[in-house]
Design an enzyme around this catalytic site. Structure first.
Site, short mmCIF file in Angstrom:
data_model
loop_
_atom_site.label_atom_id
_atom_site.label_comp_id
_atom_site.label_asym_id
_atom_site.label_seq_id
_atom_site.Cartn_x
_atom_site.Cartn_y
_atom_site.Cartn_z
CG HIS A 126 -63.53 113.84 29.15
ND1 HIS A 126 -62.73 114.56 28.33
CD2 HIS A 126 -64.44 113.24 28.35
CE1 HIS A 126 -63.13 114.41 27.08
NE2 HIS A 126 -64.17 113.60 27.06
CG HIS A 143 -64.99 108.62 18.89
ND1 HIS A 143 -65.65 109.81 18.80
CD2 HIS A 143 -63.69 108.91 19.16
CE1 HIS A 143 -64.76 110.79 18.98
NE2 HIS A 143 -63.58 110.28 19.20
CG HIS A 160 -55.37 109.18 23.87
ND1 HIS A 160 -56.12 109.71 22.86
CD2 HIS A 160 -54.12 109.08 23.37
CE1 HIS A 160 -55.35 109.93 21.79
NE2 HIS A 160 -54.12 109.56 22.10
CG ASN A 209 -61.21 107.55 27.64
OD1 ASN A 209 -60.81 108.40 28.43
ND2 ASN A 209 -60.70 107.41 26.43
NE ARG A 233 -55.34 117.70 23.46
CZ ARG A 233 -56.01 117.61 22.31
NH1 ARG A 233 -57.28 117.28 22.32
NH2 ARG A 233 -55.43 117.84 21.17
CD GLU A 264 -58.03 106.32 22.80
OE1 GLU A 264 -58.93 105.96 23.58
OE2 GLU A 264 -58.05 107.36 22.13
CD GLU A 285 -62.17 101.66 20.30
OE1 GLU A 285 -61.20 101.35 21.02
OE2 GLU A 285 -62.82 102.72 20.45
NE ARG A 306 -54.52 114.31 22.16
CZ ARG A 306 -55.41 114.07 21.19
NH1 ARG A 306 -56.50 113.38 21.44
NH2 ARG A 306 -55.20 114.52 19.98
CB THR A 350 -59.56 110.02 18.33
OG1 THR A 350 -58.87 109.95 19.57
CG2 THR A 350 -58.78 109.26 17.28
N1 PXP Z 1 -62.29 104.96 21.45
C1 PXP Z 1 -61.29 105.73 20.97
C2 PXP Z 1 -60.28 105.07 20.09
C3 PXP Z 1 -61.18 107.09 21.30
O1 PXP Z 1 -60.19 107.83 20.79
C4 PXP Z 1 -62.13 107.64 22.18
C5 PXP Z 1 -61.99 109.08 22.60
O2 PXP Z 1 -60.93 109.22 23.48
C6 PXP Z 1 -63.14 106.81 22.67
C7 PXP Z 1 -63.22 105.48 22.27
C8 PXP Z 1 -64.17 107.31 23.62
O3 PXP Z 1 -64.96 108.25 22.96
P1 PXP Z 1 -66.05 109.07 23.80
O4 PXP Z 1 -65.27 109.91 24.78
O5 PXP Z 1 -66.74 109.86 22.76
O6 PXP Z 1 -66.90 108.06 24.49
#
Ligand code: PXP
Length: 244
Positions: free
Chosen positions: A10, A191, A43, A7, A49, A70, A151, A45, A101
């Site tokens: 960030h 997550h 994601h 992901n 953001r 996402e 997931e 959103r 999330t």
């Molecule tokens: N899976 C989902 C559905 C999420 O919402 C997130 C956060 O964006 C992640 C995985 C990744 O989480 P982390 O950034 O804590 O690795």
């Protein structure tokens, strides 16, 4: 082998801090792929953001592996997804005030919306994954409304303090993964996973994909994204049971 979807949200957060163009999440996605990531997650959103519309358009063009968009089950974002055609959409609950999330979807309470979303996505050959807590009822509902995949939310495991509490959460994840697999759903997890707690998740049978963002991007600030991705891949490879 368990696959790693990185992901890159960030990276967009850092870019947006100055309202400019760098660092670019699309470039980071390309570097993550070159390092061996088997998918990229972002994601989009409702409040934009971090990831913006321009990013998902370019990501769709550039990603060579798998693009997991996402998103919330929000009409505007659904319309964008249907045009964009990512390989997979992961549906999450979304609250404006949250930092990230916070919990899994309540599939039962949103049956009609999610069933229609699955039908619409399937009409464009887009797979649907639902982000759920390790809860049999929500998994059963996911199957009923036509999802392809779930997931599992690993946040409670990641935040659990002490071995006993962690093992309790791991057992819930194991039971949920087994139930989902036996019901015919593909299983992913994500997550809060990092370089210290992902090992145990890899050992859970039937989890086939991991979605990891924060820890990889955080490490990338020290080591560069390629090394950060490779180090996570090493953990996955070392800890995945041979039979998977
Ligand atoms: N899976 C989902 C559905 C999420 O919402 C997130 C956060 O964006 C992640 C995985 C990744 O989480 P982390 O950034 O804590 O690795």
């Amino acid at each position: 082998m368990i696959t790693l979807n990185v992901n890159i949200d960030h990276i967009a957060t850092i870019r947006n801090a100055r309202g400019g163009t760098e660092p670019d999440p699309v470039t980071s996605a390309m570097l993550a792929e070159l390092a061996g990531a088997t998918g990229i997650v972002s994601h989009l959103r409702e409040d934009r953001r971090h990831i913006k519309d321009r990013d998902v358009l370019l990501l769709r063009e550039m990603i060579q592996t798998k693009f997991d968009l996402e998103m919330a089950a929000n009409p505007e974002i659904i319309e964008i997804a249907l045009k964009l055609k990512p390989d997979l959409v992961t549906i999450v609950p979304e609250k404006r005030q949250e930092l990230t999330t916070e919990g899994g979807l309540n599939v039962r309470n949103n049956r009609d919306t999610l069933r229609k979303l699955c039908q619409d996505m399937h009409s464009k050959d887009i797979e649907v994954s639902l982000f759920v807590d390790p809860d049999e009822m929500q998994i059963e509902e996911s199957l009923i409304i036509g999802a392809d995949m779930i997931e599992l939310h690993t946040g409670a495991y990641a935040n659990a303090k002490g071995e006993k509490a962690k093992n309790l959460e791991l057992n819930l994840l194991l039971a949920a993964a087994t139930f989902a697999h036996n019901s015919g759903l593909k299983v992913a997890a994500g997550h809060g996973l990092n370089y210290y707690n992902t090992q145990n998740i890899c050992k859970i049978p039937y989890i086939k994909e991991l979605s990891i963002g924060h820890s990889i991007i955080a490490r990338a600030t020290y080591t560069g994204i390629e090394k950060a991705v490779k180090e996570m891949l090493d953990i996955i490879h070392l800890n995945t049971p041979k039979s998977i």
